[in-house]
Design an enzyme around this catalytic site. Sequence first.
Site, short mmCIF file in Angstrom:
data_model
loop_
_atom_site.label_atom_id
_atom_site.label_comp_id
_atom_site.label_asym_id
_atom_site.label_seq_id
_atom_site.Cartn_x
_atom_site.Cartn_y
_atom_site.Cartn_z
N ASN A 90 -5.70 11.08 3.86
CA ASN A 90 -6.46 10.64 2.69
C ASN A 90 -7.85 11.24 2.75
O ASN A 90 -8.62 10.94 3.66
CB ASN A 90 -6.54 9.11 2.66
CG ASN A 90 -5.24 8.47 2.26
OD1 ASN A 90 -4.98 8.25 1.08
ND2 ASN A 90 -4.39 8.18 3.24
N HIS A 128 4.02 5.77 1.84
CA HIS A 128 2.90 4.90 2.17
C HIS A 128 1.58 5.64 2.01
O HIS A 128 1.47 6.83 2.31
CB HIS A 128 3.03 4.38 3.60
CG HIS A 128 2.25 3.11 3.83
ND1 HIS A 128 0.89 3.11 4.02
CD2 HIS A 128 2.64 1.81 3.87
CE1 HIS A 128 0.48 1.86 4.18
NE2 HIS A 128 1.52 1.06 4.09
N HIS A 129 0.56 4.90 1.55
CA HIS A 129 -0.75 5.51 1.32
C HIS A 129 -1.40 5.96 2.64
O HIS A 129 -2.30 6.81 2.64
CB HIS A 129 -1.67 4.52 0.61
CG HIS A 129 -2.53 5.14 -0.44
ND1 HIS A 129 -3.17 6.36 -0.26
CD2 HIS A 129 -2.86 4.73 -1.69
CE1 HIS A 129 -3.85 6.65 -1.35
NE2 HIS A 129 -3.69 5.70 -2.24
N ALA A 130 -0.97 5.42 3.76
CA ALA A 130 -1.48 5.89 5.04
C ALA A 130 -1.05 7.31 5.32
O ALA A 130 -1.66 8.02 6.12
CB ALA A 130 -1.00 4.97 6.18
N MET A 155 0.80 -1.21 0.00
CA MET A 155 0.00 0.00 0.00
C MET A 155 0.84 1.27 0.00
O MET A 155 0.52 2.23 0.68
CB MET A 155 -0.95 0.00 1.20
CG MET A 155 -2.06 -1.02 1.13
SD MET A 155 -3.28 -0.63 -0.15
CE MET A 155 -2.85 -1.82 -1.40
#
Length: 462
Positions: A307, A138-140, A21
């Site tokens: 996000n 990281h997408h977090a 991710m």
Amino acid sequence: MDRLSGLDASFLYLESGAQLMHVCGVIVVDPTTIPGGYDFQTFKKELSNRVEGIAMFNRKLKFVPGGIDFPVWVTDDEFDIDRHVHRMAVPSPGSDRELSEVSGHLAGIPLDRSRPLWEMHVIEGLANGKIAIFSKMHHASVDGVSGSNMISYLCSLESDAAPLDTSSAEHQRAPSNLELIGRGVLATATKPWQIVRLTAPTTRTLVETSRRARRGTAMAAPLTAPRTSFNSTITGHRSIAYTDVSLDTIKDIKKAVPGATVNDVVLALSGGALRRYLQERGELPETSLLASVPVSVRSESKRAGRNQVSSMFCRLGTDIEDPLDRITGMAQANVNAKEHHKAVPADTLQEWAEFAAPRTFGLAVRMVSDLRLADRAPVIHNLVISNVPGPPVPLYFVGARIDALYPLGPVFHGAGLNLTVMSNNGLMHIGAIACSELMPRPWDLIDKFPDELEAMRKAVLG
């Protein structure tokens, strides 16, 4: 201390050794514009100076004991640039193919969660004398828009100018485990009330969706996508390819088709390239491929979090041969899809994600992978396609002029291909990343984009 939102944390919970991710980028720069010339150690030192004090680059995760609440971001007091910026070279002859192979290998390596969740690999040895920087975040920590904004922290408008954004963040202290447990217990206790509060607006959304479906004005429905060779269980191996097309041509096509947007043209272009690719392989489905298109809700959302996105489902017209018919149909269909999307409250996805449970997500991911459910279950969507706005003027990355920036998003079980585009100084950069077992030669797809754009230009503009 900065608590992750449920949506941010979900990208941690969805991650496995196969389903990585992080979001990546291949940044190609011209080192001859660097004042005093290029030297890796000097380059790394300047990069270190620019990331110092910027929260995005200096925070790490601290997990709550027992996983009873989402992790928090804290400042990494032991931050070391040498753990994040690395140097390597492509093998001879140093063409785009060699760079993409190295990039694919790096994309398949997970980030170390004990440190700030980003890396950059400075890649030398390109045949054209350029240098590439392969980045991972990281997408977090970032979505498409905030990841794009990362450029402002590191770039300038002139080679010897200061970065566009020199702001810094306050030190985020590391809370004690006892404090985290207390906060977690309190957050858990309030969840039943949050569910009650979400029930009414969610019900209204479902009713409105049902009405639109009956009228034929709803967006395309998930779980209705045809199966292709890249819609299966993925592994952790990645393959990458990229290309450039003219942004002016895309804008000219948009102007010539009533009601069309740049994003409509990008989706129609992607549909045409995918049609060529699948037709060449003898596996073009009779029905259109379905794409999941992330949509930023940053301007409408009232919730905090890195996000701030929702998703829209769009048919790509891969069942339509004529490029003019495809873009015209795309523009008309997306009017309904956008109106339907606007009818859904901007914070819906973020609010429901607050109920994400680490163990539940982890178990679901393992079940999908171990039982290979993505091979047999209905296909939710064929791929993800993202359109990320980029800079309209030339930018300089630590003094080196950016010649290309190819964004690369994550792939998922059942959807082993991601296409992401970014505009930059008159060009549209297109990046493709795939599970290499499902699409070992993404160049076979990406090379179709310039040909398809030319076919669209002729069909629309004459």
